[in-house]
Design an enzyme around this catalytic site. Structure first.
Site, PDB file in Angstrom:
ATOM      1  N   GLY A   1     -43.090  16.763   4.752  1.00 32.95           N
ATOM      2  CA  GLY A   1     -41.680  17.090   4.550  1.00 32.95           C
ATOM      3  C   GLY A   1     -41.104  16.259   3.413  1.00 32.95           C
TER       4      GLY A   1
ATOM      5  N   LYS B   1     -46.213   9.475  12.057  1.00 26.95           N
ATOM      6  CA  LYS B   1     -45.183   9.914  11.113  1.00 26.95           C
ATOM      7  C   LYS B   1     -44.951   8.776  10.136  1.00 26.95           C
ATOM      8  CE  LYS B   1     -40.776  12.343  11.012  1.00 26.95           C
ATOM      9  NZ  LYS B   1     -39.810  13.112  11.793  1.00 26.95           N
TER      10      LYS B   1
ATOM     11  N   ASP C   1     -31.059  18.222  13.538  1.00 23.14           N
ATOM     12  CA  ASP C   1     -31.881  19.216  12.830  1.00 23.14           C
ATOM     13  C   ASP C   1     -32.580  20.108  13.853  1.00 23.14           C
ATOM     14  OD1 ASP C   1     -33.180  20.587  10.807  1.00 23.14           O
ATOM     15  OD2 ASP C   1     -34.757  19.076  10.560  1.00 23.14           O
TER      16      ASP C   1
HETATM   17  N1  LIG Z   1     -45.360  14.435  18.801  1.00 22.20           N
HETATM   18  C1  LIG Z   1     -45.878  15.508  18.206  1.00 22.20           C
HETATM   19  N2  LIG Z   1     -46.974  16.122  18.731  1.00 22.20           N
HETATM   20  C2  LIG Z   1     -47.523  17.185  18.105  1.00 22.20           C
HETATM   21  N3  LIG Z   1     -47.066  17.702  16.961  1.00 22.20           N
HETATM   22  C3  LIG Z   1     -45.976  17.151  16.389  1.00 22.20           C
HETATM   23  C4  LIG Z   1     -45.325  16.027  16.987  1.00 22.20           C
HETATM   24  N4  LIG Z   1     -44.302  15.672  16.191  1.00 22.20           N
HETATM   25  C5  LIG Z   1     -44.316  16.512  15.153  1.00 22.20           C
HETATM   26  N5  LIG Z   1     -45.310  17.426  15.267  1.00 22.20           N
HETATM   27  C6  LIG Z   1     -45.636  18.495  14.309  1.00 22.20           C
HETATM   28  O1  LIG Z   1     -45.432  17.998  12.992  1.00 22.20           O
HETATM   29  C7  LIG Z   1     -44.394  18.715  12.340  1.00 22.20           C
HETATM   30  C8  LIG Z   1     -43.566  17.781  11.481  1.00 22.20           C
HETATM   31  O2  LIG Z   1     -43.049  16.715  12.263  1.00 22.20           O
HETATM   32  P1  LIG Z   1     -41.499  16.343  12.206  1.00 22.20           P
HETATM   33  O3  LIG Z   1     -41.264  15.141  13.045  1.00 22.20           O
HETATM   34  O4  LIG Z   1     -40.698  17.552  12.522  1.00 22.20           O
HETATM   35  O5  LIG Z   1     -41.358  15.919  10.667  1.00 22.20           O
HETATM   36  P2  LIG Z   1     -40.309  16.396   9.551  1.00 22.20           P
HETATM   37  O6  LIG Z   1     -39.192  15.412   9.626  1.00 22.20           O
HETATM   38  O7  LIG Z   1     -41.083  16.290   8.272  1.00 22.20           O
HETATM   39  O8  LIG Z   1     -39.877  17.789   9.892  1.00 22.20           O
HETATM   40  C9  LIG Z   1     -43.620  19.377  13.467  1.00 22.20           C
HETATM   41  O9  LIG Z   1     -42.973  20.546  13.062  1.00 22.20           O
HETATM   42  C10 LIG Z   1     -44.707  19.656  14.496  1.00 22.20           C
HETATM   43  O10 LIG Z   1     -45.409  20.827  14.193  1.00 22.20           O
HETATM   44 MG   LIG Z   2     -39.301  18.748  11.638  1.00 27.71          MG
END
Ligand SMILES: Nc1ncnc2c1ncn2[C@@H]1O[C@H](COP(=O)(O)OP(=O)(O)O)[C@@H](O)[C@H]1O
Ligand SMILES: [Mg+2]
Lengths: 203, 239
Positions: free
Chosen positions: B20, B40, B141
């Site tokens: 992202g 992350k 969000d």
């Molecule tokens: N705890 C989790 N377990 C499994 N998949 C996750 C988890 N957190 C995020 N994801 C996957 O990773 C993607 C991006 O994570 P996210 O926290 O939404 O980041 P961003 O802020 O870049 O959107 C999510 O849309 C999901 O598909």
């Molecule tokens: Mg997200």
């Protein structure tokens, strides 16, 4: 007597480092061991943990991981060394004295988890730890596994529930073993406990 | 996908799953190879002054982690946090085994009569958001990608989305008691539903009624949502 020692590297922690872990049951000299810690005897630089408070390998490793992280990041260590830090890192709160009382070795301890770190600045060999523990701990060493933590050194579920403020329904060895057999149980409790350890670090 | 590893000295295998604007997201393991985890990582932004960048990153990482910890402590369905390295910009958390609500809707609504299969999931979405708002946490969000549905009993449960609904991605979250902020969360989710699938718009009514029932302040927020919608429409008419 030769004792089993688990030696491993923690994920995401820079090499070289090694963590040595030994589990004892039927320990008879907890008072002596604790006195060595209290006196600051440098030969006894270990994390001595009351194994009744530990639910699984991952539970203990999470504290070891946070402790070595605190050691490697300047200014993060809250206690004397990485070994005392490991005991502290089992706690969900920032009270050091309380952490030692809840998770550390006590005169009444009969199940003991010993953790020793070997780092770049303080390297130690497996052999030296092995012979030192063999000489120093009066007890029966068993391998550091989830099964032994549950069945040999025995978990005090009431204490676990209280330490981490987790509901104690279904929190017992038998139901966890049953659930573990079908692939759930211990894993979901581990996730919960790991989440509680982090509460201290995020404040 | 390729991206620089978050920490070059870290030998643990990781797979990039999302990139992202703010964060790189990896599937990896934590402590032992058998514990799956999500990493992350917010990389350094070299165009920013290093001191300012470090401070901002630390602030964002801690803010996201604290919201997750707070929510989890209250029993709200969010991933458990395993480890926070704010200096490095990393959060390790529970890996949620499942799919996003977006994926579930795409899969189910593609077949005729699929709407009937997702009723229960809609209710769980409404309840999850309700519990979050009851705790005065605003997501910031709320899209159908930031809502996940756990697999049930290890089997792929795209059919029906029967598993627990889990709220993820608190990167823009905050603590707020304001009805307005909560109503905006719902408005964002409503827009996300209608852009996910034409049939999903109708389904969103079930989300809202579950939300309204789920906590005491729910009804007031729903009334506020009307205002937010009006303003949203005006804004889009002005272009
Ligand atoms: N705890 C989790 N377990 C499994 N998949 C996750 C988890 N957190 C995020 N994801 C996957 O990773 C993607 C991006 O994570 P996210 O926290 O939404 O980041 P961003 O802020 O870049 O959107 C999510 O849309 C999901 O598909
Ligand atoms: Mg997200």
């Amino acid at each position: 007597m030769t004792i089993p020692i688990t030696s491993l590297q923690l994920e995401h922690i820079p090499r070289p480092h090694t963590v040595y872990i030994t589990l004892f049951k039927d320990v008879k000299n907890a008072t002596f061991l604790r006195d060595q810690l209290l006196a600051g005897n440098s030969e006894f630089e270990y994390a001595f943990i009351d194994a009744n408070t530990i639910i699984s390998k991952v539970h203990a490793l999470a504290a070891a991981h946070q402790a070595i992280h605190n050691l490697l990041v300047a200014g993060k260590l809250r206690t004397r060394n990485v070994h005392s830090e490991t005991v502290f890192c089992l706690s969900p709160n920032n009270n050091i004295t309380d952490a030692f009382k809840r998770f550390g070795i006590l005169p009444t301890t009969t199940s003991l988890l010993c953790i020793k770190f070997s780092t770049l600045s303080a390297p130690v060999t497996l052999e030296s730890i092995k012979s030192h523990l063999e000489r120093s701990v009066e007890g029966t060493a068993v391998e550091f596994t989830d099964e032994n933590l549950l069945q040999e050194t025995v978990v005090d579920w009431a204490k676990v529930a209280k330490n981490y403020k987790i509901k104690s329904d279904n929190l017992n060895t038998q139901s966890l073993l049953n659930e573990k057999a079908i692939g759930g149980g211990l894993k979901s409790l581990e996730v919960e406990v790991l989440g509680k350890l982090v509460v201290r670090t995020t404040g | 996908m390729t991206a620089p590893p978050p920490d070059p000295s870290d030998a643990t295998p990781k797979t990039l799953i999302s990139q992202g604007a703010e964060a790189l997201v990896y599937r990896t393991t934590f402590l032992v190879p058998t514990l799956p985890a999500l990493l992350k990582h917010r990389p350094r932004k070299t165009y920013r002054h290093p001191t300012l960048d470090a401070r901002l990153t630390k602030h964002r990482v801690l803010s996201e982690a604290r919201l997750l910890v707070r929510a989890r402590g209250l029993g709200i369905p969010v991933p458990a946090v395993y480890f926070v390295d704010e200096a490095n910009g990393s959060i390790f958390m529970e890996w949620i085994d499942g799919s996003s609500v977006r994926q579930v809707l795409d899969a189910i609504l593609a077949s005729p009569g699929g709407e009937g299969k997702v009723d229960a999931m809609m209710v769980r979405v409404g309840e999850a958001v309700g519990r979050l708002h009851k705790a005065d946490i605003v997501h910031g969000d709320l899209t159908t990608s930031n809502l996940m549905v756990r697999k049930v009993g290890g089997v792929e449960e795209q059919e029906g989305g029967a598993g627990e609904v889990v709220l993820i991605d608190f990167g823009l979250g905050q603590v707020s008691t304001q009805e307005e902020d909560k109503a905006v969360d719902l408005y964002v989710l409503e827009r996300a539903f209608s852009s996910t699938h034409p049939k999903a718009e109708k389904l969103f009514e079930d989300v809202l009624s579950a939300y309204g029932r789920s906590w005491k302040g729910g009804k007031t927020v729903l009334r506020r949502l009307q205002d937010v919608r009006m303003r949203g429409r005006k804004r889009s008419m002005l272009g």
